[in-house]
Design an enzyme around this catalytic site. Structure first.
Site, PDB file in Angstrom:
ATOM      1  N   TYR A 195      16.355  29.066  10.373  1.00  0.00           N
ATOM      2  CA  TYR A 195      15.181  29.760  10.883  1.00  0.00           C
ATOM      3  C   TYR A 195      15.117  29.687  12.404  1.00  0.00           C
ATOM      4  O   TYR A 195      15.365  28.638  13.017  1.00  0.00           O
ATOM      5  CB  TYR A 195      13.900  29.144  10.307  1.00  0.00           C
ATOM      6  CG  TYR A 195      13.648  29.504   8.860  1.00  0.00           C
ATOM      7  CD1 TYR A 195      13.455  30.820   8.473  1.00  0.00           C
ATOM      8  CD2 TYR A 195      13.595  28.512   7.885  1.00  0.00           C
ATOM      9  CE1 TYR A 195      13.211  31.151   7.145  1.00  0.00           C
ATOM     10  CE2 TYR A 195      13.351  28.826   6.548  1.00  0.00           C
ATOM     11  CZ  TYR A 195      13.162  30.152   6.191  1.00  0.00           C
ATOM     12  OH  TYR A 195      12.929  30.476   4.876  1.00  0.00           O
ATOM     13  N   LYS A 251       0.840  -1.199   0.000  1.00  0.00           N
ATOM     14  CA  LYS A 251       0.000   0.000   0.000  1.00  0.00           C
ATOM     15  C   LYS A 251       0.874   1.248   0.000  1.00  0.00           C
ATOM     16  O   LYS A 251       2.074   1.199   0.253  1.00  0.00           O
ATOM     17  CB  LYS A 251      -0.920  -0.002   1.216  1.00  0.00           C
ATOM     18  CG  LYS A 251      -0.192  -0.011   2.556  1.00  0.00           C
ATOM     19  CD  LYS A 251      -1.167  -0.082   3.720  1.00  0.00           C
ATOM     20  CE  LYS A 251      -0.426  -0.139   5.056  1.00  0.00           C
ATOM     21  NZ  LYS A 251      -1.347  -0.178   6.203  1.00  0.00           N
TER      22      LYS A 251
END
Length: 357
Positions: A253, A35
């Protein structure tokens, strides 16, 4: 030159990991779980590596049809079954097996006048999908009486097989399953990767290995190498910029990292838009020129910073391994407070896949 990040997929590792699963489950048929585009590895790459699997399990109807149209003849199981009456004709046309996990699916199948190979799922404590034990006998009798089941397999799913301290709940679920199904002599499917390895007594006619086939451990207390599993995906990139830092200089950041000594750092072409975990903290391991180093500061969309201070011969275009060969994805997942399933499935379409045999 293209952007240097890529995911290298070792096709031979699929086969090796499947062989390991078969060594643990010697008497069961193996339904290889593919999957989510084979956990981010590429569906057709995976099924080519799982050539010895007895069947495939996934969720996506279009992917199952693509397998059939490509010539794959083995059983294909849709783990959430069908979602509408209209889909049932496609299941029959392409000979797809369906998990039935709620009564409305039985009503849809009966109304459709089609007959399918059915895996009937029972909720034994996961409380996600599955018929309640008190409704099981009624529903299975409806399937038998309506003749809409070409074949029946009984299944459940363990909630805690990967947690060492939860043996009791696993055995309780298994014993509940046996009690509910004791009067019905149909094939059974119970074990996932963790149960295949840790609870061999739960193995039955079909086992459903997933994460172990991709070279990752299903356990927090055992490494993939201890289980003889080989990583299939290696996520790699290169250094695209270098900076020299002085004491007090900050990185990235929000300035989450501050140099406490003179340092040399590299910027790697890899960020959360590529699937690298945004919340991976400083000190998450990386390999640079096959030497162990660490992430510095906040992961940004397209780049991360890494420590080059003690890495010999590091420079522009030096090779960086984010996870895979030499650096288990499980270890990176641990630092990022997630699991390997999420990291592997999250690798973005913009990351080039390179197949290696």
């Amino acid at each position: 030159m293209p952007r240097p990040i890529q995911a290298t997929i070792d096709i031979s590792a699929f086969s090796q990991n499947l062989a390991v699963a078969r060594q643990y489950a010697t008497k069961a048929r193996i339904m290889a779980v593919v999957k989510a585009d084979a956990y981010g590895h590429g569906l057709f790459s995976a099924v080519s590596g799982f050539n010895d699997a007895d069947g495939f399990a996934l969720l996506e109807l279009d992917a199952a049809i693509a397998l059939r149209e490509a010539g794959y003849q083995r059983p294909i199981l849709l783990l959430e079954g069908f979602f509408s009456t209209e889909e049932i004709a496609e299941f029959q046309r392409y000979r797809l097996s369906a998990v039935i996990h709620h009564e409305e699916q039985v009503a849809m199948l009966t109304k459709s006048k089609h007959a399918l190979d059915i895996f009937l799922k029972i909720n034994t404590g996961m409380n996600r999908l599955g018929l309640t034990p008190d409704r099981f006998s009624l529903i299975i009798q409806q399937l038998i009486d309506s003749q809409c089941a070409k074949s029946l397999t009984l299944m459940t799913h363990f909630a805690n097989a990967d947690v060492p301290s939860e043996k009791g709940s696993v055995i309780q679920q298994f014993e509940s399953f046996l009690s509910i199904t004791r009067d019905y002599h149909y094939p059974r499917s119970v074990s996932n990767s963790a149960a295949i390895v840790r609870y061999p007594e739960t193995q039955s006619d079909w086992v459903r290995p997933g994460i172990m086939l991709y070279g990752s451990s299903p356990f927090p207390d055992k490494t993939a190498s201890e289980l003889r599993l080989k990583p299939v995906m290696t996520l790699s990139s290169k250094i695209i910029a270098i900076h020299d830092l002085q004491i007090g200089d900050k990185v990235g950041y929000h300035a989450l990292f501050e140099a406490d000594r003179p340092m040399r750092i590299g910027i790697v072409a890899c960020g959360y838009a590529d699937g690298y975990p945004r919340h991976a903290p400083t000190n998450t391991p990386v390999l640079i020129n096959d030497q162990r180093s660490r992430l510095l500061g906040r992961v940004s969309m397209d780049m991360i910073a890494v420590d080059l201070t003690d890495i010999k011969h590091a420079g522009l275009n030096s090779a960086v391994i984010l996870w895979g060969e030499g650096l288990p994805v499980d270890e990176v997942a641990h630092y990022a407070n997630t699991n390997s399933y999420e990291l592997l499935c999250a690798v973005a379409p913009r990351v080039k896949r390179k197949m290696m045999r």
